[in-house]
Design an enzyme around this catalytic site. Sequence first.
Site, PDB file in Angstrom:
ATOM      1  N   LEU A  90      41.709  53.797  64.835  1.00  0.00           N
ATOM      2  CA  LEU A  90      40.835  53.073  63.895  1.00  0.00           C
ATOM      3  C   LEU A  90      41.032  53.487  62.440  1.00  0.00           C
ATOM      4  O   LEU A  90      40.645  52.761  61.526  1.00  0.00           O
ATOM      5  CB  LEU A  90      39.358  53.277  64.266  1.00  0.00           C
ATOM      6  CG  LEU A  90      38.899  52.638  65.574  1.00  0.00           C
ATOM      7  CD1 LEU A  90      37.397  52.839  65.758  1.00  0.00           C
ATOM      8  CD2 LEU A  90      39.209  51.138  65.602  1.00  0.00           C
ATOM      9  N   SER A  91      41.600  54.676  62.231  1.00  0.00           N
ATOM     10  CA  SER A  91      41.873  55.154  60.873  1.00  0.00           C
ATOM     11  C   SER A  91      40.682  55.001  59.921  1.00  0.00           C
ATOM     12  O   SER A  91      40.822  54.470  58.808  1.00  0.00           O
ATOM     13  CB  SER A  91      43.099  54.435  60.299  1.00  0.00           C
ATOM     14  OG  SER A  91      44.230  54.715  61.070  1.00  0.00           O
ATOM     15  N   ARG A 132      57.346  50.302  56.926  1.00  0.00           N
ATOM     16  CA  ARG A 132      58.424  50.333  57.933  1.00  0.00           C
ATOM     17  C   ARG A 132      59.203  49.014  57.951  1.00  0.00           C
ATOM     18  O   ARG A 132      60.405  48.990  58.106  1.00  0.00           O
ATOM     19  CB  ARG A 132      57.844  50.651  59.321  1.00  0.00           C
ATOM     20  CG  ARG A 132      57.563  52.140  59.502  1.00  0.00           C
ATOM     21  CD  ARG A 132      56.709  52.393  60.691  1.00  0.00           C
ATOM     22  NE  ARG A 132      55.333  51.969  60.447  1.00  0.00           N
ATOM     23  CZ  ARG A 132      54.485  51.596  61.388  1.00  0.00           C
ATOM     24  NH1 ARG A 132      54.857  51.569  62.648  1.00  0.00           N
ATOM     25  NH2 ARG A 132      53.250  51.247  61.084  1.00  0.00           N
ATOM     26  N   THR A 172      40.586  55.141  51.388  1.00  0.00           N
ATOM     27  CA  THR A 172      40.378  56.303  50.506  1.00  0.00           C
ATOM     28  C   THR A 172      41.594  57.246  50.620  1.00  0.00           C
ATOM     29  O   THR A 172      42.015  57.850  49.643  1.00  0.00           O
ATOM     30  CB  THR A 172      39.089  57.070  50.885  1.00  0.00           C
ATOM     31  OG1 THR A 172      39.022  57.181  52.304  1.00  0.00           O
ATOM     32  CG2 THR A 172      37.854  56.368  50.401  1.00  0.00           C
ATOM     33  N   GLU A 173      42.189  57.316  51.824  1.00  0.00           N
ATOM     34  CA  GLU A 173      43.361  58.188  52.042  1.00  0.00           C
ATOM     35  C   GLU A 173      44.606  57.665  51.310  1.00  0.00           C
ATOM     36  O   GLU A 173      45.499  58.427  50.944  1.00  0.00           O
ATOM     37  CB  GLU A 173      43.680  58.309  53.538  1.00  0.00           C
ATOM     38  CG  GLU A 173      42.658  59.085  54.362  1.00  0.00           C
ATOM     39  CD  GLU A 173      41.377  58.308  54.671  1.00  0.00           C
ATOM     40  OE1 GLU A 173      41.394  57.059  54.586  1.00  0.00           O
ATOM     41  OE2 GLU A 173      40.355  58.955  54.981  1.00  0.00           O
ATOM     42  N   ASN A 174      44.657  56.340  51.083  1.00  0.00           N
ATOM     43  CA  ASN A 174      45.838  55.764  50.420  1.00  0.00           C
ATOM     44  C   ASN A 174      46.024  56.255  48.981  1.00  0.00           C
ATOM     45  O   ASN A 174      47.114  56.156  48.419  1.00  0.00           O
ATOM     46  CB  ASN A 174      45.785  54.223  50.427  1.00  0.00           C
ATOM     47  CG  ASN A 174      46.055  53.618  51.792  1.00  0.00           C
ATOM     48  OD1 ASN A 174      45.610  52.514  52.089  1.00  0.00           O
ATOM     49  ND2 ASN A 174      46.784  54.321  52.649  1.00  0.00           N
ATOM     50  N   ASP A 193      48.861  47.011  59.039  1.00  0.00           N
ATOM     51  CA  ASP A 193      49.753  48.174  59.000  1.00  0.00           C
ATOM     52  C   ASP A 193      51.208  47.753  59.251  1.00  0.00           C
ATOM     53  O   ASP A 193      51.467  46.770  59.933  1.00  0.00           O
ATOM     54  CB  ASP A 193      49.301  49.168  60.083  1.00  0.00           C
ATOM     55  CG  ASP A 193      49.853  50.566  59.829  1.00  0.00           C
ATOM     56  OD1 ASP A 193      50.404  50.810  58.736  1.00  0.00           O
ATOM     57  OD2 ASP A 193      49.731  51.417  60.729  1.00  0.00           O
TER      58      ASP A 193
HETATM   59  C1  FPP Z   1      49.713  49.630  55.430  1.00  0.00           C
HETATM   60  O1  FPP Z   1      51.110  49.609  55.557  1.00  0.00           O
HETATM   61  C2  FPP Z   1      49.318  48.738  54.364  1.00  0.00           C
HETATM   62  C3  FPP Z   1      48.698  49.125  53.217  1.00  0.00           C
HETATM   63  C4  FPP Z   1      48.347  50.513  52.920  1.00  0.00           C
HETATM   64  C5  FPP Z   1      48.371  48.173  52.175  1.00  0.00           C
HETATM   65  C6  FPP Z   1      48.076  46.780  52.599  1.00  0.00           C
HETATM   66  C7  FPP Z   1      48.323  45.922  51.442  1.00  0.00           C
HETATM   67  C8  FPP Z   1      48.786  44.654  51.491  1.00  0.00           C
HETATM   68  C9  FPP Z   1      48.983  43.907  52.726  1.00  0.00           C
HETATM   69  C10 FPP Z   1      49.140  43.941  50.241  1.00  0.00           C
HETATM   70  C11 FPP Z   1      48.082  43.882  49.198  1.00  0.00           C
HETATM   71  C12 FPP Z   1      46.801  43.342  49.693  1.00  0.00           C
HETATM   72  C13 FPP Z   1      46.121  42.329  49.145  1.00  0.00           C
HETATM   73  C14 FPP Z   1      44.811  41.962  49.714  1.00  0.00           C
HETATM   74  C15 FPP Z   1      46.606  41.548  48.014  1.00  0.00           C
HETATM   75  P1  FPP Z   1      51.902  50.979  55.404  1.00  0.00           P
HETATM   76  O2  FPP Z   1      52.413  51.040  54.000  1.00  0.00           O
HETATM   77  O3  FPP Z   1      51.057  52.119  55.825  1.00  0.00           O
HETATM   78  O4  FPP Z   1      53.076  50.737  56.398  1.00  0.00           O
HETATM   79  P2  FPP Z   1      53.839  51.862  57.242  1.00  0.00           P
HETATM   80  O5  FPP Z   1      52.851  52.373  58.271  1.00  0.00           O
HETATM   81  O6  FPP Z   1      54.939  51.092  57.864  1.00  0.00           O
HETATM   82  O7  FPP Z   1      54.296  52.909  56.288  1.00  0.00           O
END
Ligand code: FPP
Length: 246
Positions: A194-195, A23, A65-67, A19
């Site tokens: 844990l999301s 940010r 799934t939420e993404n 995560d």
């Molecule tokens: C959470 O950060 C991260 C994700 C939803 C995606 C994770 C993806 C990667 C690390 C790159 C691609 C993965 C692979 C395996 C090639 P966020 O966007 O929720 O960050 P925030 O909480 O700061 O908004």
Amino acid sequence: MEDTEKNTPLPSHVAIIMDGNGRWAEERKRPRLFGHKAGVDSVREIIETTRSLGIGYLTLYAFSTENWNRPAHEVSGLMNLLQRYLQSELETMLKNDIRLCCLGDPDRLPKEVRKTLVKTIDDTRACAGMTLNLALSYGGRSELVHAMQAMAEKCCRGDLAWENLTETTISDHLFTAGQPDPDLLIRTGGERRLSNFLLWQLSYAELYFTDVKWPDFRKDQFFKALETYQSRQRRFGRIVVHLDAE
Ligand code: FPP
């Protein structure tokens, strides 16, 4: 970082909620995808470190799934990154004897990504040095529903008697069937929840939360998490058991 008889053993399975990419990018006045791209470099470094430490299983929460509810351009940007990552890493996975598995519902992924994912899973099937689980379009509750439906179907067909249903039966119907449960869960980016990640499998995991955002989570940060894990006692509800006595 050693796994000697004197030290608490390293975990057999590490799970990570990656995560903080968005940010991290915003702090640099850059678009969120810039953070995800930097996050891929952390992914590479953590996989390489896990493999070189001899840890057998690594699970990365890459897309929940939420993404799917994120803006379309962020979702398609993440899918492109995933596609490029899978294409570029196949050779390294084979060289390092890493087997790729997917936890989640690959049917929801774009066709091209799904094709590359299935091919990488097939091509690395015989690799035995380490298992890399990518949680993609993954949700813990939905995984449990999927397992319960499969078990209910077997009960209806007469292939499974409800009174013989045990914790092992449930584990055997999860995406992680046959794998040990994670010993250590790491979450970067400052949140302490844990999301919907591996809800069944994380029952006894040690939890490690750090404010470090995923693109800054590299080898040294990983070592710190592993050292913290090694300094803890895992009692599994019992009174006093030293890890090296288990
Ligand atoms: C959470 O950060 C991260 C994700 C939803 C995606 C994770 C993806 C990667 C690390 C790159 C691609 C993965 C692979 C395996 C090639 P966020 O966007 O929720 O960050 P925030 O909480 O700061 O908004």
